[in-house]
Design an enzyme around this catalytic site. Structure first.
Site, PDB file in Angstrom:
ATOM      1  N   ARG A 122     118.654   3.973 -60.723  1.00  0.00           N
ATOM      2  CA  ARG A 122     117.809   4.865 -61.535  1.00  0.00           C
ATOM      3  C   ARG A 122     117.440   6.148 -60.769  1.00  0.00           C
ATOM      4  O   ARG A 122     117.276   6.119 -59.554  1.00  0.00           O
ATOM      5  CB  ARG A 122     116.550   4.105 -61.991  1.00  0.00           C
ATOM      6  CG  ARG A 122     116.911   2.966 -62.948  1.00  0.00           C
ATOM      7  CD  ARG A 122     115.707   2.208 -63.425  1.00  0.00           C
ATOM      8  NE  ARG A 122     114.857   3.016 -64.277  1.00  0.00           N
ATOM      9  CZ  ARG A 122     113.676   2.619 -64.741  1.00  0.00           C
ATOM     10  NH1 ARG A 122     113.222   1.416 -64.416  1.00  0.00           N
ATOM     11  NH2 ARG A 122     112.965   3.396 -65.505  1.00  0.00           N
ATOM     12  N   ASP A 315     108.820   3.046 -74.826  1.00  0.00           N
ATOM     13  CA  ASP A 315     109.168   1.668 -74.452  1.00  0.00           C
ATOM     14  C   ASP A 315     109.350   0.760 -75.670  1.00  0.00           C
ATOM     15  O   ASP A 315     109.817  -0.374 -75.543  1.00  0.00           O
ATOM     16  CB  ASP A 315     108.086   1.078 -73.534  1.00  0.00           C
ATOM     17  CG  ASP A 315     108.133   1.712 -72.148  1.00  0.00           C
ATOM     18  OD1 ASP A 315     109.140   2.363 -71.812  1.00  0.00           O
ATOM     19  OD2 ASP A 315     107.148   1.555 -71.404  1.00  0.00           O
ATOM     20  N   LYS A 342     116.336   3.967 -68.340  1.00  0.00           N
ATOM     21  CA  LYS A 342     115.339   2.890 -68.214  1.00  0.00           C
ATOM     22  C   LYS A 342     115.988   1.717 -67.477  1.00  0.00           C
ATOM     23  O   LYS A 342     117.000   1.885 -66.819  1.00  0.00           O
ATOM     24  CB  LYS A 342     114.822   2.484 -69.596  1.00  0.00           C
ATOM     25  CG  LYS A 342     114.071   3.594 -70.312  1.00  0.00           C
ATOM     26  CD  LYS A 342     112.788   3.966 -69.598  1.00  0.00           C
ATOM     27  CE  LYS A 342     112.060   5.106 -70.275  1.00  0.00           C
ATOM     28  NZ  LYS A 342     110.960   5.631 -69.451  1.00  0.00           N
TER      29      LYS A 342
HETATM   30  C1  S3P Z   1     105.485   4.009 -67.288  1.00  0.00           C
HETATM   31  C2  S3P Z   1     106.015   5.184 -67.733  1.00  0.00           C
HETATM   32  C3  S3P Z   1     107.234   5.275 -68.569  1.00  0.00           C
HETATM   33  C4  S3P Z   1     107.569   3.924 -69.184  1.00  0.00           C
HETATM   34  C5  S3P Z   1     107.481   2.815 -68.197  1.00  0.00           C
HETATM   35  C6  S3P Z   1     106.083   2.704 -67.629  1.00  0.00           C
HETATM   36  C7  S3P Z   1     104.277   4.053 -66.455  1.00  0.00           C
HETATM   37  O1  S3P Z   1     108.324   5.686 -67.768  1.00  0.00           O
HETATM   38  O2  S3P Z   1     108.857   3.972 -69.769  1.00  0.00           O
HETATM   39  O3  S3P Z   1     107.829   1.582 -68.783  1.00  0.00           O
HETATM   40  O4  S3P Z   1     103.600   3.013 -66.283  1.00  0.00           O
HETATM   41  O5  S3P Z   1     103.951   5.133 -65.947  1.00  0.00           O
HETATM   42  P1  S3P Z   1     108.655   7.236 -67.502  1.00  0.00           P
HETATM   43  O6  S3P Z   1     107.584   7.809 -66.690  1.00  0.00           O
HETATM   44  O7  S3P Z   1     109.975   7.222 -66.771  1.00  0.00           O
HETATM   45  O8  S3P Z   1     108.778   7.858 -68.859  1.00  0.00           O
END
Ligand code: S3P
Length: 436
Positions: A122, A315, A342
């Protein structure tokens, strides 16, 4: 390899609670560890992702104890952490690695952080790039884009940064680094992402200002230990909100779910599709809005989903695509290219796996086009090791004819320990045939 087999289900009925919020739990563990004094976290989420954050804080010398679900964290202040004696391994948790990079960059020690094969694929440059602008010394594979990441702690200067993508993980890493920086940092997002870090930093006493998608934080902040209560995770509730909506005759109540406006896009979208979802007993807990959610089955219609709502539902798009498969007409989801980075590429995994159970859908570079209303039939499908894909497919299996087996379901524990038991408590006894 574990698997979960479900059969076409009768109505879902009953009252459930879902596990505590994953995002808030990570933040409480991290922020409590660098606050001055003791913090208590009531009802934290003991899922694998969060336990990896807990382990990371402990390996930096933080005294954290758990008594019956109440976490006591003895914070040692901003500079109370100690150099970890080994590589920090976050497992599957993107939130852990990205938030911790922001915390580790300004420390007075060296650290290395990595994770499982999914984490090591990632992109990390979205965090490494702006941290380097602040003066951080960070290295990793592919110029710093891929873990393992090594961090030689440095004094940081303030940042004035316009984020190219809406990401709460990036924003949170920069806010945590900004706590240690000289001067006032300013961050702008293209679209506002979840704001749990802003809320919690403010709750712990940091000087933080938010105006729309603009956030500023005063460096050299002082945090004081607090008592935090963690609400249920709307991202976990989402599976049952959709299940009760698409399975005829269902009626359920989900107790104490976080309904933070930066997270509740699913509720707005389902209502627009025709769902009967109502909030009851709305209240504020530890600076976060919380409610019980009542859901009754309804006929859905396909809609177009794009633009500013996407970060508020990011999500939940895997389970939303299951709702769309059951709706009358076409649903189009756009502007969701972030799904490709993701735990898996969730556009491609959902297209591949939903096709196995008869859903007609088209993959687009930034989303999905789903032709709803066709009968789904039981089949064997795979989670690809992605917890949200696994649970979405299990719910699809409740609505599909015959029997559906979801393979590779250990990953469910990264966010939802007890998913199978919660499902079993709602479906009639024919719904769930074999456990994982
Ligand atoms: C999260 C932010 C999101 C989300 C992840 C949890 C967090 O990711 O998809 O499951 O707790 O800050 P991104 O910051 O990459 O959008």
């Amino acid at each position: 390899m574990q698997s979960l087999t479900v059969k076409k289900s009768g109505a879902l009925k009953g009252e459930i609670a879902v596990p505590s919020d994953k995002s808030i739990t990570h933040r409480a563990m991290i922020i409590g560890s660098v606050a001055n004094g003791t913090s208590e976290v009531k009802g934290y989420l003991p899922s694998e992702d969060c336990l990896n954050t807990l382990k990371a804080m402990r390996c930096m010398g933080v005294d954290i104890t758990d008594k019956g679900g109440l976490l006591t964290i003895k914070g040692g202040g901003l500079y109370g952490l100690k150099e970890p004696g080994d590589v920090i391994d976050v497992g599957n948790s993107g939130t852990s690695i990205r938030l911790l990079m922001g915390l580790l960059a300004p420390q007075r020690f060296f650290s290395v952080i990595t994770g499982d094969p999914s984490i090591r694929r990632r992109p990390m440059m979205r965090v490494v790039g702006p941290l380097r602008i602040m003066g951080a010394q960070i290295n990793g594979r592919n110029g710093g884009d891929f873990a393992p990441i090594s961090i030689s702690g440095r004094r940081l200067s303030r940042i004035n940064y316009a984020m190219p993508v809406a990401s709460a993980q990036v924003k949170s890493a920069l806010l945590l680094a900004g706590l240690y920086a000289d001067g006032k940092g300013q961050i702008t997002e293209p679209i506002r992402s979840r704001d749990h870090t802003e809320r919690m930093l403010s709750f712990f006493g940091a000087k933080i200002d938010v105006s729309g998608s603009f956030v500023s934080i005063e460096g050299h902040g002082v945090l004081s230990g607090q008592k935090v209560e963690v609400p249920g995770d709307i991202s976990s509730a989402a599976f049952f909100i959709v299940a009760a909506t698409i399975i005829d005759g269902s009626e359920i109540l989900i107790k104490s779910v976080g309904i933070n406006p930066t997270r509740n896009g699913l509720l707005d979208i389902l209502r627009e599709m025709g769902a009967d979802v109502r909030l009851e007993n709305e209240r504020l807990i530890s600076g976060e809005p919380v409610s019980d959610i009542y859901v009754r089955s309804s006929r859905l219609k396909g809609i177009e989903i794009k633009g500013d709502i996407i970060p508020r539902v990011i999500d939940e798009i895997p389970i939303l695509s299951v709702a769309a498969a059951m709706a009358d007409g076409e649903t189009v989801i756009r502007d969701a290219g972030e799904l490709r980075v993701k735990e898996t590429d969730r556009i491609s995994t959902m297209v591949t796996e939903l096709r196995r159970i008869g859903v007609s859908l088209e993959e687009m570079s930034d989303g999905l086009r789903i032709a709803g209303g066709r009968p789904m039939f039981g089949a064997t499908c795979s989670s690809h090791g992605d917890h949200r894909v696994a649970m979405s497919l299990a719910i699809a299996g409740l609505a599909a004819g015959g029997e559906t087996t979801v393979e590779d379901t250990e990953c469910i524990n990264t966010s939802f320990p007890g998913f199978k038991e919660t499902l079993r408590s709602l479906v009639d006894t024919h719904g769930l045939t074999r456990g994982y």
